[in-house]
Design a protein around this motif. Structure first.
Motif, PDB file in Angstrom:
ATOM      1  N   ASP A 217       4.973  13.215 -11.326  1.00 47.37           N
ATOM      2  CA  ASP A 217       4.513  14.511 -10.831  1.00 47.37           C
ATOM      3  C   ASP A 217       5.546  15.587 -11.174  1.00 47.37           C
ATOM      4  O   ASP A 217       6.755  15.336 -11.152  1.00 47.37           O
TER       5      ASP A 217
ATOM      6  N   LYS B   4       0.822  -1.204   0.000  1.00 50.48           N
ATOM      7  CA  LYS B   4       0.000   0.000   0.000  1.00 50.48           C
ATOM      8  C   LYS B   4       0.862   1.263   0.000  1.00 50.48           C
ATOM      9  O   LYS B   4       0.573   2.232  -0.713  1.00 50.48           O
TER      10      LYS B   4
ATOM     11  N   ILE C 287       4.121   5.032  -6.089  1.00 48.08           N
ATOM     12  CA  ILE C 287       4.031   4.868  -7.550  1.00 48.08           C
ATOM     13  C   ILE C 287       3.002   5.827  -8.143  1.00 48.08           C
ATOM     14  O   ILE C 287       3.175   6.334  -9.257  1.00 48.08           O
ATOM     15  N   SER C 288       1.952   6.127  -7.383  1.00 52.76           N
ATOM     16  CA  SER C 288       0.921   7.045  -7.887  1.00 52.76           C
ATOM     17  C   SER C 288       1.466   8.451  -8.105  1.00 52.76           C
ATOM     18  O   SER C 288       0.862   9.242  -8.846  1.00 52.76           O
ATOM     19  N   LEU C 289       2.592   8.771  -7.494  1.00 56.61           N
ATOM     20  CA  LEU C 289       3.189  10.101  -7.629  1.00 56.61           C
ATOM     21  C   LEU C 289       4.255  10.169  -8.722  1.00 56.61           C
ATOM     22  O   LEU C 289       4.769  11.258  -9.004  1.00 56.61           O
TER      23      LEU C 289
ATOM     24  N   ASP D 149       2.275   1.528  -3.470  1.00 58.52           N
ATOM     25  CA  ASP D 149       1.252   1.946  -4.426  1.00 58.52           C
ATOM     26  C   ASP D 149       1.083   3.465  -4.389  1.00 58.52           C
ATOM     27  O   ASP D 149       0.930   4.116  -5.437  1.00 58.52           O
ATOM     28  N   PHE D 150       1.099   4.030  -3.196  1.00 57.74           N
ATOM     29  CA  PHE D 150       1.011   5.489  -3.053  1.00 57.74           C
ATOM     30  C   PHE D 150       2.212   6.159  -3.698  1.00 57.74           C
ATOM     31  O   PHE D 150       2.071   7.140  -4.449  1.00 57.74           O
TER      32      PHE D 150
END
Length: 263
Positions: A76, A65, A71-73, A68-69
């Motif tokens: 940017d 988790k 990787i979501s950035l 995943d956070f």
């Protein structure tokens, strides 16, 4: 300027995590909410162009988790996310592969939160895999005010494992060892490790900072704040206050980090 050491959380998590962290740290007050939605405005307010976001997997079940956070950035325009692996996770090596494939440039390891001594042999396969992937490693180094002794990443322990990383960069946070600056001068200065400046302004005697930078060389020092626990602006002003050569100050505030991150 580029802050190499900031922390943030998904907004819902920040509401729970920040009050607990304040209690653990003896009432240290955050300079922003800790929520990712508030991070970029805070950084702009502090005069930062970019920042490295350091995520920490505090237990094996949280590892995916957290990453995943991170990787979501990726991609940017302002935030450079680092992932994390937990030494007790059975798929730590595979998770490092996943981070690399996703475009993550580095990992944060916190020996106190993750309950390992930096020189434990069980960590060597993780270090060697990080090296094989060419990732940057940031260690929390020295005392953490939220934890009792023993210190899990003392300068001499860190020195003993640097060869495991080969040519992959290693960053020792908090000027190489929070509250252990005599040990930093004796053990780490002049080595290949990078030092970040996090949580120093108003807390670290300026003479120690000057001496460490002089002994280690400004080329391997990176501006860091430890946001939300200190502001990027305060830490940048601390470096400016040291009376270094202008070129060395610029290296620390921005140029070294951009070169290391290849941006």
């Amino acid at each position: 300027m580029l802050d190499f050491h900031v922390h943030t959380f998904v907004d819902a998590v920040a509401k729970k995590a920040i009050p607990q962290l304040i209690r653990n740290a003896g009432g240290v007050r955050p300079v922003y909410s800790g929520a990712v939605s508030d991070l970029k405005p805070a950084l702009r307010n502090f005069g930062m162009e970019k920042a490295v976001v350091l995520n920490i997997a505090t237990n094996p079940h949280q590892q995916k988790k957290v990453n995943d956070f991170a990787i979501s950035l990726v991609g940017d325009d302002m935030l450079v996310p680092f992932g994390s692996v937990h030494p007790d996770s059975p798929d730590a090596l595979e998770e490092l592969d996943r981070l690399k494939e996703a475009g993550i440039k580095g990992v944060k390891l916190h020996p106190d939160y993750q309950n390992f001594f930096v020189d434990e042999p069980r960590m060597f396969p993780i270090y060697e895999h990080i090296a094989a992937l060419g990732l940057i490693t940031v260690f929390h180094a020295g005392v953490d005010i939220g934890f009792p002794r023993p210190v899990h990443c003392e300068p001499q322990r860190l020195l003993s494992v640097l060869d495991c990383f080969g040519d992959a960069p290693v960053v020792a946070a908090h000027f190489g060892g929070w509250l252990l600056w005599d040990d930093v001068l004796r053990e780490l200065c002049g080595t290949k490790v990078y030092l970040d400046t996090a949580f120093s302004s108003g807390r670290m005697p300026p003479d120690y900072a000057r001496e460490i930078i002089r002994a280690h060389g400004a080329d391997r020092v990176l501006l860091g704040s430890d946001m939300p626990w200190s502001s990027s602006a305060d830490e940048a002003n601390f470096i400016r206050s040291l009376g270094l050569a202008e070129a060395d100050t610029e290296k620390i505030l921005s140029n070294n980090a951009k070169k290391l991150l290849r941006i």
